[in-house]
Design a protein around this motif. Structure first.
Motif, mmCIF file in Angstrom:
data_model
loop_
_atom_site.group_PDB
_atom_site.id
_atom_site.type_symbol
_atom_site.label_atom_id
_atom_site.label_comp_id
_atom_site.label_asym_id
_atom_site.label_seq_id
_atom_site.Cartn_x
_atom_site.Cartn_y
_atom_site.Cartn_z
ATOM 1 N N GLN A 30 -39.403 23.531 -72.342
ATOM 2 C CA GLN A 30 -37.733 23.853 -72.019
ATOM 3 C C GLN A 30 -37.492 24.907 -73.130
ATOM 4 N N LYS A 31 -38.106 26.168 -72.672
ATOM 5 C CA LYS A 31 -37.866 27.352 -73.515
ATOM 6 C C LYS A 31 -36.774 28.258 -72.748
ATOM 7 N N PHE A 53 -42.061 25.306 -69.038
ATOM 8 C CA PHE A 53 -43.004 25.569 -69.847
ATOM 9 C C PHE A 53 -43.201 26.991 -69.878
ATOM 10 N N TYR A 54 -43.563 27.765 -71.138
ATOM 11 C CA TYR A 54 -43.536 28.978 -71.368
ATOM 12 C C TYR A 54 -44.718 29.346 -72.427
ATOM 13 N N CYS A 55 -45.582 30.270 -72.148
ATOM 14 C CA CYS A 55 -46.701 30.977 -73.000
ATOM 15 C C CYS A 55 -46.357 32.297 -73.159
ATOM 16 N N LYS A 56 -45.800 32.573 -74.605
ATOM 17 C CA LYS A 56 -45.356 33.896 -74.812
ATOM 18 C C LYS A 56 -46.654 34.875 -74.638
ATOM 19 N N GLU A 57 -47.733 34.633 -75.247
ATOM 20 C CA GLU A 57 -48.936 35.484 -75.220
ATOM 21 C C GLU A 57 -49.011 35.968 -73.794
ATOM 22 N N LEU A 89 -45.877 33.899 -69.433
ATOM 23 C CA LEU A 89 -45.980 32.880 -68.341
ATOM 24 C C LEU A 89 -45.234 31.908 -68.210
ATOM 25 N N ALA A 90 -44.383 31.598 -67.266
ATOM 26 C CA ALA A 90 -43.450 30.551 -67.157
ATOM 27 C C ALA A 90 -44.187 29.540 -66.181
ATOM 28 N N ILE A 91 -44.118 28.274 -66.084
ATOM 29 C CA ILE A 91 -44.614 27.210 -65.531
ATOM 30 C C ILE A 91 -43.694 26.364 -65.155
ATOM 31 N N GLU A 92 -43.396 26.136 -63.872
ATOM 32 C CA GLU A 92 -42.119 25.415 -63.352
ATOM 33 C C GLU A 92 -42.695 24.233 -62.652
ATOM 34 N N VAL A 95 -41.661 38.299 -66.980
ATOM 35 C CA VAL A 95 -41.982 36.903 -67.118
ATOM 36 C C VAL A 95 -42.680 36.657 -65.489
ATOM 37 N N ARG A 96 -43.872 36.018 -65.618
ATOM 38 C CA ARG A 96 -44.740 35.679 -64.626
ATOM 39 C C ARG A 96 -44.650 34.201 -64.386
ATOM 40 N N PHE A 97 -44.589 33.677 -63.186
ATOM 41 C CA PHE A 97 -44.398 32.353 -62.728
ATOM 42 C C PHE A 97 -45.499 31.629 -61.999
ATOM 43 N N LEU A 98 -45.802 30.152 -62.338
ATOM 44 C CA LEU A 98 -46.514 29.480 -61.657
ATOM 45 C C LEU A 98 -45.526 28.293 -61.433
#
Length: 121
Positions: free
Chosen positions: A47-48, A57-61, A64-67, A92-95
């Motif tokens: 919940q970023k 969900f989010y990975c800064k490195e 990548l956002a995961i929904e 931001v890239r999404f999955l």
């Protein structure tokens, strides 16, 4: 590689906290697999807040956002598309995964995330 920091509206911090406290079952299941750098040693936040939005969900490195999309997203399709487009402009890239897929076949969801990461690192 320098990470891009995406600023967010301060009021989103409390909303994100509330969302974390009221996670759906599928969000909880996926979080249990992502937290503590369990997935390929990557650090995910839950919940970023990013810009004017909150992603599951989010990975800064990897930026990548995961929904996880459940029933609540059925009526917000245009809103979700606009939100994704705005965040993609920031890099931001999404999955995206269906709520039911996470509940029924989390191992396949994790394989898909790992495959994406290995391809895009």
């Amino acid at each position: 590689m320098k990470r891009t920091i995406i600023p967010y509206k301060p009021y989103l911090k409390e909303l994100a906290r509330q969302l974390r406290q009221n996670s759906t079952l599928s969000e909880t299941l996926l979080w249990n697999e992502l937290k503590g750098k369990k997935l390929l040693g990557l650090d995910f936040d839950r919940q970023k807040p990013l810009s004017n939005y909150i992603v599951d969900f989010y990975c800064k490195e990897l930026m990548l956002a995961i929904e996880v999309d459940g029933d609540s997203h059925d009526y917000k399709y245009e809103e979700d598309c606009a939100r994704q487009a705005e965040l993609e402009k920031l890099g931001v890239r999404f999955l995206k995964f269906d709520d039911a897929a996470v509940k029924r076949d989390i191992s396949n969801v994790l394989r898909e995330i790992e495959g994406w990461v290995l391809k895009h690192q």
